[in-house]
Design an enzyme around this catalytic site. Sequence first.
Site, PDB file in Angstrom:
ATOM      1  N   ASP A 261       0.782  -1.128   0.037  1.00 12.98           N
ATOM      2  CA  ASP A 261      -0.111  -0.144  -0.115  1.00 12.98           C
ATOM      3  C   ASP A 261       0.842   1.110  -0.224  1.00 12.98           C
ATOM      4  OD1 ASP A 261      -2.597   1.431   0.297  1.00 12.98           O
ATOM      5  OD2 ASP A 261      -2.296   1.873   1.994  1.00 12.98           O
ATOM      6  N   GLU A 266       6.862   6.758  -3.670  1.00 13.23           N
ATOM      7  CA  GLU A 266       5.407   7.076  -4.014  1.00 13.23           C
ATOM      8  C   GLU A 266       5.079   8.329  -4.110  1.00 13.23           C
ATOM      9  OE1 GLU A 266       3.641   5.277  -0.163  1.00 13.23           O
ATOM     10  OE2 GLU A 266       2.951   7.281   0.178  1.00 13.23           O
TER      11      GLU A 266
HETATM   12  P1  NAD Z   1       2.257   2.858  16.640  1.00  7.38           P
HETATM   13  O1  NAD Z   1       2.923   4.008  17.093  1.00  7.38           O
HETATM   14  O2  NAD Z   1       0.933   2.524  17.615  1.00  7.38           O
HETATM   15  O3  NAD Z   1       3.005   1.357  16.593  1.00  7.38           O
HETATM   16  C1  NAD Z   1       4.325   1.283  16.181  1.00  7.38           C
HETATM   17  C2  NAD Z   1       4.783   0.087  16.965  1.00  7.38           C
HETATM   18  O4  NAD Z   1       6.288  -0.064  16.070  1.00  7.38           O
HETATM   19  C3  NAD Z   1       5.053   0.284  18.301  1.00  7.38           C
HETATM   20  O5  NAD Z   1       4.697  -0.829  19.099  1.00  7.38           O
HETATM   21  C4  NAD Z   1       6.699   0.512  18.368  1.00  7.38           C
HETATM   22  O6  NAD Z   1       7.302   0.193  19.505  1.00  7.38           O
HETATM   23  C5  NAD Z   1       7.152  -0.215  17.117  1.00  7.38           C
HETATM   24  N1  NAD Z   1       8.497  -0.072  16.708  1.00  7.38           N
HETATM   25  C6  NAD Z   1       9.059   1.096  16.919  1.00  7.38           C
HETATM   26  N2  NAD Z   1      10.348   0.981  16.507  1.00  7.38           N
HETATM   27  C7  NAD Z   1      10.402  -0.526  15.900  1.00  7.38           C
HETATM   28  C8  NAD Z   1      11.585  -1.126  15.299  1.00  7.38           C
HETATM   29  N3  NAD Z   1      12.723  -0.579  15.145  1.00  7.38           N
HETATM   30  N4  NAD Z   1      11.220  -2.511  15.105  1.00  7.38           N
HETATM   31  C9  NAD Z   1      10.077  -2.868  15.323  1.00  7.38           C
HETATM   32  N5  NAD Z   1       8.851  -2.271  16.165  1.00  7.38           N
HETATM   33  C10 NAD Z   1       9.223  -0.797  16.196  1.00  7.38           C
HETATM   34  O7  NAD Z   1       1.762   3.153  15.249  1.00  7.38           O
HETATM   35  P2  NAD Z   1       0.606   2.609  14.381  1.00  7.38           P
HETATM   36  O8  NAD Z   1      -0.609   3.470  14.527  1.00  7.38           O
HETATM   37  O9  NAD Z   1       0.090   1.125  14.839  1.00  7.38           O
HETATM   38  O10 NAD Z   1       1.095   2.711  12.962  1.00  7.38           O
HETATM   39  C11 NAD Z   1       2.186   2.007  12.501  1.00  7.38           C
HETATM   40  C12 NAD Z   1       2.400   2.392  10.883  1.00  7.38           C
HETATM   41  O11 NAD Z   1       1.438   2.667  10.270  1.00  7.38           O
HETATM   42  C13 NAD Z   1       2.904   4.051  11.168  1.00  7.38           C
HETATM   43  O12 NAD Z   1       4.206   4.250  11.499  1.00  7.38           O
HETATM   44  C14 NAD Z   1       2.362   4.607   9.601  1.00  7.38           C
HETATM   45  O13 NAD Z   1       3.771   4.596   9.296  1.00  7.38           O
HETATM   46  C15 NAD Z   1       1.706   3.333   9.146  1.00  7.38           C
HETATM   47  N6  NAD Z   1       0.273   3.881   8.733  1.00  7.38           N
HETATM   48  C16 NAD Z   1      -0.105   3.640   7.458  1.00  7.38           C
HETATM   49  C17 NAD Z   1      -1.450   4.139   7.000  1.00  7.38           C
HETATM   50  C18 NAD Z   1      -1.852   3.916   5.551  1.00  7.38           C
HETATM   51  O14 NAD Z   1      -2.912   4.295   5.143  1.00  7.38           O
HETATM   52  N7  NAD Z   1      -0.926   3.105   4.838  1.00  7.38           N
HETATM   53  C19 NAD Z   1      -2.248   4.821   7.773  1.00  7.38           C
HETATM   54  C20 NAD Z   1      -1.623   4.908   9.501  1.00  7.38           C
HETATM   55  C21 NAD Z   1      -0.510   4.700   9.558  1.00  7.38           C
END
Ligand code: NAD
Length: 334
Positions: A261, A266
């Site tokens: 996605d 992009e």
């Molecule tokens: P979040 O902050 O709740 O969770 C992120 C998790 O990643 C946390 O548990 C954190 O500890 C972990 N993390 C941090 N560093 C890490 C590492 N080096 N290795 C492994 N894990 C690690 O965020 P979320 O709301 O769950 O969102 C996750 C990601 O999804 C966002 O960073 C964003 O890039 C992406 N996102 C994409 C869309 C989309 O439309 N495609 C929409 C929203 C978010």
Amino acid sequence: MKQKKIAFFDSKPYDIECFTRANENFGYTIKFFKERLNSDTAVLSRGYDALCAFVNDEIDKATVEILKESGIRMIALRCAGYNNVDLKAVFEQIHIARVPAYSPYAVAEHAMALILTLNRKTHRAYYRTRDNNFTINGLMGIDLHGKNAGVIGTGKIGRIMAGILKGFGMRILAYDAFPNKAFEETGGCQYAALETLYRESDVITLHCPLLPDTRHMINRESIGKMKNGVMIINTSRGQLIDTRALIKGLKSKKIGSAGLDVYEEESEYFFEDHSDSGVDDDMLARLLTFNSVLVTSHQAFFTREALKNIADTTMGNITEFFEGKQMTNEICYK
Ligand code: NAD
């Protein structure tokens, strides 16, 4: 009091609809610009008090300097991630807030849609039956039940994803730099070292943020450790994957399929119609030739509920700033 003016960049029809509705409770003057924000377009913000930006707007040092000169005092990101922002440049110049959560269900459900489509090849079946071709050769999938799912990042989205995958009867192996012990103890997942996750997972789905240490975490070396025929799903950020290595893995069939996605480069293409001009980016063009690859253009967030939450939270962030309150969702430079 003077009515506050907001410059809204990279506006799409659905943004205009949702934010106009959300603004009924606030009454700001919002100017919807089609342009993406970057150092060339930042001058458009002259005379506005705040601006609203999205994932592919470039808030780098040069842009920040122009915004500051233009009188912008606050940037309201209408997204969760902020890897497109030079926080060092913004710090102490302009306040910046984001929408930390709007619907983790939207993103996780889209990730699951990618898995189901790629596994049962419904994207190919759709075209076949429309062409009166009712054969099923080449469309065989696997039972997800009993297989291993590797979830990288067990934050808001990763935990929902783990729950959905569990509902399909999959075993959840998870990796997080900061494991959520309570989630593991209540049976949500089983944490493992990345090496183990790579070695044992049939499906790997990425839900960690883009950081210097996660950039290109899916690369030649890590792909080499994965199961033959692994499915990789990325709804997080494009740069988590070294696309060149992904393409090599797909060509050699080491990687069975990929649902993307997001894509490293992009910003040039996603959210825009290039059906006339075509795609000059050779890596994106190559990805689109594999029938085992499904690319969607950063639409995982795109549900009615998520958009309403985004608009309401963004307007709330802006209002907290204008009212001189402590901003709940301010991004701080560490
Ligand atoms: P979040 O902050 O709740 O969770 C992120 C998790 O990643 C946390 O548990 C954190 O500890 C972990 N993390 C941090 N560093 C890490 C590492 N080096 N290795 C492994 N894990 C690690 O965020 P979320 O709301 O769950 O969102 C996750 C990601 O999804 C966002 O960073 C964003 O890039 C992406 N996102 C994409 C869309 C989309 O439309 N495609 C929409 C929203 C978010």
